[in-house]
Design a protein around this motif. Sequence first.
Motif, PDB file in Angstrom:
ATOM      1  N   ASP A 155     102.976  72.198 144.913  1.00 21.56           N
ATOM      2  CA  ASP A 155     102.881  72.516 143.490  1.00 21.56           C
ATOM      3  C   ASP A 155     101.639  71.881 142.889  1.00 21.56           C
ATOM      4  N   MET A 156     101.358  70.636 143.295  1.00 17.52           N
ATOM      5  CA  MET A 156     100.139  69.959 142.844  1.00 17.52           C
ATOM      6  C   MET A 156      98.905  70.726 143.308  1.00 17.52           C
ATOM      7  N   ARG A 157      98.898  71.138 144.582  1.00 16.56           N
ATOM      8  CA  ARG A 157      97.763  71.889 145.121  1.00 16.56           C
ATOM      9  C   ARG A 157      97.602  73.238 144.410  1.00 16.56           C
ATOM     10  N   GLU A 158      98.707  73.835 144.027  1.00 17.35           N
ATOM     11  CA  GLU A 158      98.643  75.115 143.330  1.00 17.35           C
ATOM     12  C   GLU A 158      97.979  74.952 141.965  1.00 17.35           C
ATOM     13  N   ARG A 159      98.300  73.871 141.280  1.00 21.01           N
ATOM     14  CA  ARG A 159      97.671  73.611 139.976  1.00 21.01           C
ATOM     15  C   ARG A 159      96.170  73.342 140.145  1.00 21.01           C
ATOM     16  N   GLN A 160      95.817  72.671 141.227  1.00 27.10           N
ATOM     17  CA  GLN A 160      94.396  72.468 141.517  1.00 27.10           C
ATOM     18  C   GLN A 160      93.719  73.801 141.818  1.00 27.10           C
ATOM     19  N   GLU A 162      94.467  76.711 140.676  1.00 22.98           N
ATOM     20  CA  GLU A 162      94.251  77.452 139.434  1.00 22.98           C
ATOM     21  C   GLU A 162      92.935  77.044 138.784  1.00 22.98           C
ATOM     22  N   ILE A 163      92.612  75.763 138.868  1.00 20.06           N
ATOM     23  CA  ILE A 163      91.335  75.285 138.325  1.00 20.06           C
ATOM     24  C   ILE A 163      90.173  75.849 139.134  1.00 20.06           C
ATOM     25  N   ILE A 164      90.295  75.833 140.451  1.00 15.74           N
ATOM     26  CA  ILE A 164      89.237  76.367 141.320  1.00 15.74           C
ATOM     27  C   ILE A 164      88.974  77.830 140.991  1.00 15.74           C
ATOM     28  N   GLU A 165      90.040  78.610 140.877  1.00 16.84           N
ATOM     29  CA  GLU A 165      89.886  80.036 140.560  1.00 16.84           C
ATOM     30  C   GLU A 165      89.228  80.231 139.192  1.00 16.84           C
ATOM     31  N   ARG A 166      89.572  79.363 138.261  1.00 14.18           N
ATOM     32  CA  ARG A 166      89.056  79.506 136.899  1.00 14.18           C
ATOM     33  C   ARG A 166      87.562  79.220 136.797  1.00 14.18           C
ATOM     34  N   VAL A 167      87.073  78.236 137.580  1.00 16.04           N
ATOM     35  CA  VAL A 167      85.674  77.816 137.423  1.00 16.04           C
ATOM     36  C   VAL A 167      84.720  78.513 138.395  1.00 16.04           C
ATOM     37  N   LEU A 168      85.239  79.096 139.445  1.00 13.02           N
ATOM     38  CA  LEU A 168      84.342  79.710 140.422  1.00 13.02           C
ATOM     39  C   LEU A 168      83.420  80.778 139.829  1.00 13.02           C
ATOM     40  N   PRO A 169      83.931  81.677 138.998  1.00 13.78           N
ATOM     41  CA  PRO A 169      83.014  82.680 138.423  1.00 13.78           C
ATOM     42  C   PRO A 169      81.862  82.071 137.637  1.00 13.78           C
ATOM     43  N   LYS A 170      82.100  80.917 137.005  1.00 13.56           N
ATOM     44  CA  LYS A 170      81.054  80.285 136.215  1.00 13.56           C
ATOM     45  C   LYS A 170      80.001  79.621 137.101  1.00 13.56           C
TER      46      LYS A 170
END
Length: 266
Positions: A155-160, A162-170
């Motif tokens: 669950d902790m890794r999943e929350r991490q 989500e951050i990776i997916e969010r910032v990759l396009p930027k």
Amino acid sequence: MAFAYLLFESFAYNPIVLGIMILLFIPTIVSINVSAGFISSVVIIMHIYSEANFTLELFLNELTLMAIGFGTGLAVNMYMGDYQKDLERYIDELETIYRSIFSEIVKYLRNGDTSWDGKELIEAENLLNRAKSLAFKDVENHLTRKQNEFYLYFDMRERQFEIIERVLPKITTLPVMVQQAELVADFMEDLAENVHSGNTAKRFREKLEIVKKEFAKMPSPETHEKFLAMASLYQFIEEMDEYLVIKQSYKGIKKKGRKKAITEEL
């Protein structure tokens, strides 16, 4: 059986009393945190209701039925497979994928390499789903486990993630490369090499603070494109700080065959 005896024997064996008893029974078992036994309890209540006569023989018969049912369930659970090795393998695979993603970010920031197809993102998502499902199954199959450390880990890794997916396009669509990109690349390379036990999130948050200070010392952007690139990079390191905060708040788990707990993974 206590509810059935008190209400049926005190009033009558009729549908109204049965309905009232169920309405009283539900909040009682919820309040004492045994709601999982609702179905089996209702079956016993219906047995007593259909007999319409609470006797010692009926009482012993219902106890026998419960012993057979729960005893069989307990025996089956005692022989359920141990998924710990599979869960540990999922941990290793997921860490490998995270390292690969960070390495691809480094390659882009240093060389402008855009050849990455992003397959690791799909692999990570699928792996997280399988791992969390297996971890949940593992805790359901063991009576002594109040919570599953592996489930909390994934669950902790999943929350991490989500951050990776969010910032990759930027971070992978910078309009132009700036000097700060190399600074961020150095940090991400270090992070990529240390997605494993034995390296503290706290230590890397301290390194990230140094990166922020160095970032601020660098020359101001000369063009609009450089300004956008610097803004994206700064937003990226802020998100990576949140990535580390999530890990820092995680207590960790103990993996079989290892003396140290996974309390310091990134």
